[in-house]
Design an enzyme around this catalytic site. Structure first.
Site, PDB file in Angstrom:
ATOM      1  N   HIS A 273      21.403 130.069  39.434  1.00 57.32           N
ATOM      2  CA  HIS A 273      21.341 130.005  37.968  1.00 57.32           C
ATOM      3  C   HIS A 273      21.702 131.353  37.363  1.00 57.32           C
ATOM      4  O   HIS A 273      22.519 131.435  36.438  1.00 57.32           O
ATOM      5  CB  HIS A 273      19.931 129.585  37.549  1.00 57.32           C
ATOM      6  CG  HIS A 273      19.655 129.653  36.086  1.00 57.32           C
ATOM      7  ND1 HIS A 273      19.694 128.549  35.267  1.00 57.32           N
ATOM      8  CD2 HIS A 273      19.330 130.702  35.278  1.00 57.32           C
ATOM      9  CE1 HIS A 273      19.403 128.912  34.030  1.00 57.32           C
ATOM     10  NE2 HIS A 273      19.172 130.222  34.009  1.00 57.32           N
TER      11      HIS A 273
ATOM     12  N   HIS B 174      25.071 132.707  35.075  1.00 56.80           N
ATOM     13  CA  HIS B 174      24.993 133.271  33.724  1.00 56.80           C
ATOM     14  C   HIS B 174      26.137 134.246  33.462  1.00 56.80           C
ATOM     15  O   HIS B 174      26.543 134.428  32.306  1.00 56.80           O
ATOM     16  CB  HIS B 174      23.660 133.983  33.508  1.00 56.80           C
ATOM     17  CG  HIS B 174      22.624 133.109  32.873  1.00 56.80           C
ATOM     18  ND1 HIS B 174      22.888 132.304  31.775  1.00 56.80           N
ATOM     19  CD2 HIS B 174      21.306 132.903  33.168  1.00 56.80           C
ATOM     20  CE1 HIS B 174      21.792 131.651  31.431  1.00 56.80           C
ATOM     21  NE2 HIS B 174      20.814 131.996  32.262  1.00 56.80           N
TER      22      HIS B 174
ATOM     23  N   GLU C 157      22.160 128.227  29.126  1.00 57.97           N
ATOM     24  CA  GLU C 157      21.169 127.892  30.156  1.00 57.97           C
ATOM     25  C   GLU C 157      21.542 126.607  30.888  1.00 57.97           C
ATOM     26  O   GLU C 157      21.327 126.485  32.097  1.00 57.97           O
ATOM     27  CB  GLU C 157      19.785 127.758  29.520  1.00 57.97           C
ATOM     28  CG  GLU C 157      19.261 129.025  28.881  1.00 57.97           C
ATOM     29  CD  GLU C 157      19.068 130.157  29.885  1.00 57.97           C
ATOM     30  OE1 GLU C 157      18.843 129.870  31.076  1.00 57.97           O
ATOM     31  OE2 GLU C 157      19.147 131.325  29.482  1.00 57.97           O
TER      32      GLU C 157
ATOM     33  N   ASP D 210      22.148 126.140  34.778  1.00 54.53           N
ATOM     34  CA  ASP D 210      21.400 125.168  35.579  1.00 54.53           C
ATOM     35  C   ASP D 210      22.342 124.319  36.431  1.00 54.53           C
ATOM     36  O   ASP D 210      22.107 124.118  37.632  1.00 54.53           O
ATOM     37  CB  ASP D 210      20.578 124.250  34.677  1.00 54.53           C
ATOM     38  CG  ASP D 210      19.277 124.887  34.213  1.00 54.53           C
ATOM     39  OD1 ASP D 210      18.894 125.929  34.761  1.00 54.53           O
ATOM     40  OD2 ASP D 210      18.651 124.331  33.283  1.00 54.53           O
TER      41      ASP D 210
ATOM     42  N   ARG E  42      16.097 119.722  32.355  1.00 56.95           N
ATOM     43  CA  ARG E  42      16.629 120.709  33.288  1.00 56.95           C
ATOM     44  C   ARG E  42      16.718 120.118  34.693  1.00 56.95           C
ATOM     45  O   ARG E  42      17.348 120.706  35.577  1.00 56.95           O
ATOM     46  CB  ARG E  42      15.772 121.977  33.277  1.00 56.95           C
ATOM     47  CG  ARG E  42      15.719 122.643  31.908  1.00 56.95           C
ATOM     48  CD  ARG E  42      15.129 124.023  31.958  1.00 56.95           C
ATOM     49  NE  ARG E  42      16.060 124.964  32.573  1.00 56.95           N
ATOM     50  CZ  ARG E  42      15.844 126.269  32.644  1.00 56.95           C
ATOM     51  NH1 ARG E  42      14.737 126.789  32.134  1.00 56.95           N
ATOM     52  NH2 ARG E  42      16.729 127.065  33.210  1.00 56.95           N
TER      53      ARG E  42
END
Length: 750
Positions: free
Chosen positions: A585, A589, A647, A651, A718
């Site tokens: 994750h 980013h 995000e 994920d 998520r």
């Protein structure tokens, strides 16, 4: 002659057979009966399962999982299995709602304590960490103990001394307000001729309060040259989110915020009717500040927030503000003077223009009430129980908490947040298993390599852009557990040189802490940025992980290398599903809608070919649309697909990277045994481990606030979002095409 009649009497079949034939027939009959019995048992089992769950049992992919000899029976495996079983609800079809399949029993058995607004896997682990920290910092000071450890124990003791806090009452706070210029709403006579909003900023800076109530001032790394630091001027930091302020007093939370302001002012001695009138004007001013600010959705493009101007140009463009004086006073480091030729980065020039107009039409009394309320607002938590109970009444509407937590928890948090480097140093020496660091580093290295492999195979990137992406991925640095410098007392003592927490007033102690932290950060203004600075990663006692854009690095602190995320004594499919997903994750980013705007050195550079950028935007839009369509019926809100896209991209990419990395690990090391009591393949357990990271239960108020203001989607999405986009997940659980967890249309960026 009459023929003799012979009467036919048939002989039995058994008597007409030889002994051998008889035995063969008997054996065959018994075999048939056994086969029939087995079929009956199997059918009965299936019918029972269908009756209890409404679903056919999930097929496993490896016959070896049914081998009783291929089960891990170590203490670690038994503990892990027990945790997984206590969370999951096997009666739920994993292809229909995998989140409830993996976390359904967690939701059923969890009760949110009165002093919490939610319970998650993260804060359960934080609770454990909190207990460990309390044990350390609550101990008496030892002879010859390093200074930083003495300071954190002194801070904890000061926080825990509620008797002294109650005896002091509002005396210290009122004296501080007087030094700042006075809070008009509680003053009998207040001389507005002595007030200038800029002068209030200077006083706040020297006292230790935030100076961001009109303009946000910060010393940050230059977006376009990450080896240098710059001063950045941005829109104000408000005390309530823009999403709420936009509705004014019609919004219930804004109304509660206003009532809270009035009640606190009355507790400070204000006349209620005067407070209602004056603080209504103050609130209106704050709402106007919110209205002239950019929304979070409009702040995702960093290029629009990078507007360099010299101090001289600032003065010409925004003449009502004495910029040279303002910047030097906000910096407040005499050894680092700001000159007219120095370049400042202005995030939102339009905001400053509108601020000038707003200030020119707003009476000084309103401005002063607004900014002094900001000081009071940030101080209440350090004051008397009466004020804190009123604060709780207000925050209950924000997050649903109905009680204050134990004082030791609050004080532990204050110490760990304020003196995080010292707390981290003590934590790793006392609690962190040293061998866990190397194993986690290996996982991080393997996942990084897998992401590089993914980049090589992406079919929507042109070769030139792919080359830049590969360079950036290769340059990602992983800082795992803690830096070795934390083991050096001398280096720690240099960090905290000059910190004085000797005051017997807790509020003064907290202001000293803030002032020390700001001064320490600003003193680095003229120093070059060290990409491997240990201070950047010197905060290991936290349950989280991070990606740093200017450093192009990920941080995996020691505090997260335990519990649901990681353990040395459990199968790797659990670790890759836990900490492996978190690492993937964070790496992703660097390539989400914001991270992709920076190059391998952390500089704001457009390295994307137009066609590839368009392809990225199209794929990102798929993610935006997918999550925007998620609804939370408990609070009647849709997820904000724009604000959460970074995000969500992380994920989706992170879980893919972790899964493929584990598959490569299996090729090198072989398949792992299953956990006791869990008849699932290692691949299926990987997905269960990933979902367990997000097991949670939120109060409606907290859930509403998260959806309205946060950059993360609710925890169930998520799980549902990334897994429903994964062909590997659908394959591992044999999910029918177009089932909820295996939709025909899937989104994928990386």
């Amino acid at each position: 002659m009459v023929p003799t009649r012979v009467e036919y009497r048939p002989t039995s079949w058994w008597k007409r057979r030889t002994t051998t034939e008889r035995w063969l027939a008997l054996v065959s009959t018994i075999a048939v009966l056994i086969a029939v019995a087995l079929v009956v048992v199997l059918v009965t089992s299936i019918l029972t399962r269908i009756k209890s769950t409404g679903n056919l049992p999930v097929r496993t992919n490896r016959a070896s999982t049914h081998d009783s000899n291929n089960v891990c029976m170590t203490a670690g495996c038994n503990r892990t299995a027990a945790d997984v079983l206590s969370n999951m609800d096997p009666n739920i079809d994993p292809c229909d709602d995998f989140y409830k399949f993996a976390c359904g029993n967690f939701i059923k058995r969890t009760k949110i304590p009165d002093d919490k607004s939610f319970v998650t896997s993260f804060n359960l682990l934080s609770d454990l960490l909190q207990v460990q920290l309390r044990t350390m910092i609550g101990e008496p000071v030892e002879p010859e103990e390093p200074g930083p450890f003495v300071q954190l124990k002194r801070l904890y003791s000061s926080c825990m001394n509620t008797t002294a806090i109650e005896l002091d009452g509002l005396t210290t706070m009122k004296a501080v307000l007087q030094d700042l210029g006075g809070w008009p709403v509680i003053e009998g006579q207040w001389d507005q001729s002595k007030f200038e909003w800029t002068k209030s900023v200077y006083k706040f800076r020297k006292t230790g309060y935030s100076i961001d109530f009109f303009l946000k001032f910060s010393v940050s790394i230059d977006y376009k040259n990450s080896t240098l630091r710059v001063i950045q001027i941005d829109q104000a930091e408000l005390l309530l989110a823009k999403e709420y302020f936009s509705k004014g007093l019609e919004d219930g939370l804004v109304r509660a915020y206003y009532d809270y302001m009035v009640d606190i002012a009355v507790m400070f001695g204000a006349n209620r009717e005067i407070a209602k009138s004056e603080l209504k004007d103050s609130l209106d001013f704050e709402i106007q500040l919110s209205n002239i600010s950019l929304s979070p959705e409009d702040r995702r493009n960093y290029s629009l927030l990078y507007n360099p101007m010299s101090v001289h140009d600032l003065q010409v463009k925004f003449p009502s503000i004495p910029w040279l004086e303002y910047l030097n006073s906000a910096m407040n480091i005499p050894s680092i003077p700001i000159k007219s030729s120095d370049v400042i980065i202005v995030s939102v020039p339009g905001y400053i223009s509108k601020l000038e107009k707003l200030l020119s039409s707003t009476p000084k009394r309103i401005q002063a009430n607004y900014v002094m309320w900001g000081a009071v607002y940030s101080s209440v938590t350090h004051l008397t129980d009466q004020l804190r109970q009123r604060q709780l009444q207000y925050t209950k509407l924000l997050n649903g908490r109905t009680e204050l937590g134990p004082r030791w928890k609050e004080c532990t948090d204050i110490v760990s947040n304020s003196l995080s480097v010292a707390v981290g140093a003590l934590y790793i020496r006392k609690y962190f298993p040293k061998d866990a660091k190397q194993k986690a580093k290996e996982i991080a290295s393997d996942i990084k390599e897998e992401f590089i492999n993914i980049l090589k195979e992406i079919d929507w990137m042109d070769n030139a852009t792919r080359g830049y992406a590969l360079e950036k991925a290769a340059a990602v640095t992983a800082h795992v557990a803690y830096p070795d410098e934390l083991l050096s007392d001398k280096k720690l003592e240099r960090v905290f040189e000059g910190l004085d927490l000797s005051s017997d007033k807790f509020l003064k102690v907290m202001l000293s802490l803030t002032l020390f932290g700001i001064d320490s950060a600003y003193k680095k203004f003229t120093e070059p940025v060290k990409k491997q600075d240990w201070m950047v990663i010197g905060r290991p006692a936290v349950v989280n992980a991070y990606y740093s854009t200017p450093h192009n690095s990920i941080q995996v602190p020691a505090g997260i290398l335990q519990g649901v995320f990681f353990s040395n004594d459990r199968p790797q499919y659990m670790n890759y599903g836990g900490i492996g997903f978190a690492i993937g994750h964070e790496i992703t980013h660097g390539f989400d809608d914001q991270g992709r705007q920076f190059d391998k050195d952390g500089n704001l550079v457009d390295w994307w070919a137009p066609s590839t950028k368009a392809a990225f935007m199209k794929k990102a839009q798929c993610i935006i649309d997918q999550y925007t369509n998620y609804t939370v019926p408990e609070v009647g809100l849709h997820v904000n697909g724009i604000n959460t896209q970074g995000e969500n991209i992380a994920d989706n990419g992170g879980v893919k990277e972790a899964y493929l990395t584990y598959a490569s690990w299996v090729k090198r090391h072989g398949s792992e045994p299953r956990l006791p009591g869990l008849d699932y393949t290692p691949e299926q357990m990987f997905w269960i481990s990933t979902a367990n990271v997000w097991c949670s239960l939120h109060r409606p108020e907290a859930l509403k606030m998260r959806i309205s203001t946060a950059f993360h989607a609710p925890d169930n999405f998520r799980v549902e979002g990334p897994l429903s986009n994964s062909p590997q997940f659908s394959k591992d659980f044999n999910c029918p095409i177009n089932s909820k967890m295996n939709p025909i249309h899937k989104c994928s960026v990386w």
